[in-house]
Design an enzyme around this catalytic site. Structure first.
Site, PDB file in Angstrom:
ATOM      1  N   ASP A   1       0.850  -1.180   0.000  1.00  0.00           N
ATOM      2  CA  ASP A   1       0.000   0.000   0.000  1.00  0.00           C
ATOM      3  C   ASP A   1       0.888   1.232   0.000  1.00  0.00           C
ATOM      4  O   ASP A   1       1.939   1.266   0.633  1.00  0.00           O
ATOM      5  CB  ASP A   1      -0.973  -0.013   1.180  1.00  0.00           C
ATOM      6  CG  ASP A   1      -0.332  -0.377   2.495  1.00  0.00           C
ATOM      7  OD1 ASP A   1       0.016   0.541   3.260  1.00  0.00           O
ATOM      8  OD2 ASP A   1      -0.187  -1.585   2.759  1.00  0.00           O
TER       9      ASP A   1
ATOM     10  N   GLU B   1      -7.649   4.266  12.002  1.00  0.00           N
ATOM     11  CA  GLU B   1      -6.537   4.082  12.930  1.00  0.00           C
ATOM     12  C   GLU B   1      -6.601   5.033  14.115  1.00  0.00           C
ATOM     13  O   GLU B   1      -5.788   4.923  15.030  1.00  0.00           O
ATOM     14  CB  GLU B   1      -5.200   4.282  12.207  1.00  0.00           C
ATOM     15  CG  GLU B   1      -4.999   3.389  10.993  1.00  0.00           C
ATOM     16  CD  GLU B   1      -3.704   3.677  10.268  1.00  0.00           C
ATOM     17  OE1 GLU B   1      -2.702   4.008  10.950  1.00  0.00           O
ATOM     18  OE2 GLU B   1      -3.672   3.590   9.027  1.00  0.00           O
TER      19      GLU B   1
END
Length: 270
Positions: A13, A102
């Protein structure tokens, strides 16, 4: 939780923090999937989105997009969903659209869970595409309730062969197992991922009409899911290509051995 499998897809990613990437070297090193950061919050767009997309596409890599979510309230969650969808409008995704969560911003488990679901439902409604939740094992334990597990998981857990128990999901379709890996063509430390075939949007055509130059447009790829009874020769004939081309693109050493539900990248010869 299931363990890593050699038949799964290797992925990375990326965002602008990844720097300038040589995607030919990335492809040659065995990477199959590139998840690209598209957006964050209600207005941020990653400055390398278009460059990463065009260059990864040029090498026939499978593409996914992710949005870094900043939970606040229901109105903002919907606004973030619209921002994400508008940011990737005109691009073609081969993989589920990913919510990257997150940070909790001090909100309760119930609130974070509900806001994530609101975001995911809106993205699905706007695009018609399937979605996935990306987060960490520890974050799951501290910030989610089980309502979220109707959506599949892409989990980050480093230094282990199998992600630890998180109390919410029993399995994963994506596993980020390192944040300090090395991939040819990518500078510095690299996030390394493994994906099952469930990360892919079935039979998505990922040629692009608008953003790739003419030399790239001449190469059209499709994403084919192997069915019972399929052979490489029959698939090659259907898509006007060759067995050797399919084998090379998918790193198949034995052309007589393919698997039901295996996803094959196919370059059509015109």
């Amino acid at each position: 939780m299931q363990s890593r499998n050699s038949k799964n897809y290797k992925g990375v990613d990326v965002s602008h923090w990844s720097g300038n990437i040589d995607y030919k070297s990335v492809s040659d090193s065995g990477i199959d999937i590139v998840y690209i950061k598209a957006s964050e919050g209600k207005s941020y767009v990653d400055p390398m989105l278009n460059t990463n997309y065009k260059n990864a596409k040029a090498q026939g890599l499978l593409i996914g997009f992710y949005h870094f979510f900043r939970p606040s309230n229901e109105s903002d969650a919907l606004e973030e969903a619209h921002h994400f969808v508008n940011t990737i409008k005109g691009y073609k995704s081969n993989c589920r659209l990913a919510l990257d969560i997150e940070v909790s911003n001090g909100l309760s488990k119930s609130t974070i869970t509900n806001l994530c679901i609101k975001f995911l439902e809106e993205v699905k409604k706007l695009t018609g595409l399937d979605v996935v939740v990306y987060t960490y094992t520890y974050f799951i334990k501290e910030n989610f309730n089980k309502k979220i597990n109707v959506y599949p998981l892409w989990v980050a857990h480093y230094g282990v062969k199998t992600p630890g128990n998180n109390g919410i999901w029993d399995n994963w379709i994506g596993f980020q197992y390192s944040e300090s890996g090395s991939v040819r063509g990518m500078p510095g430390n690299v996030d390394l991922d493994e994906f099952t075939s469930d990360i892919l949007l079935e039979n998505e055509d990922y040629s692009d009409e608008n953003l790739i130059d003419d030399s790239i447009k001449k190469e059209e790829y499709i994403n084919y899911k192997v069915k019972p009874g399929d052979t490489l020769s029959e698939i090659a004939k259907t898509y006007n290509t060759t067995v050797s081309s399919i084998a090379s693109l998918n790193k198949i050493s034995n052309v007589n051995l393919i698997y039901v539900n295996q996803i094959l990248k196919i370059k059509k010869i015109k």
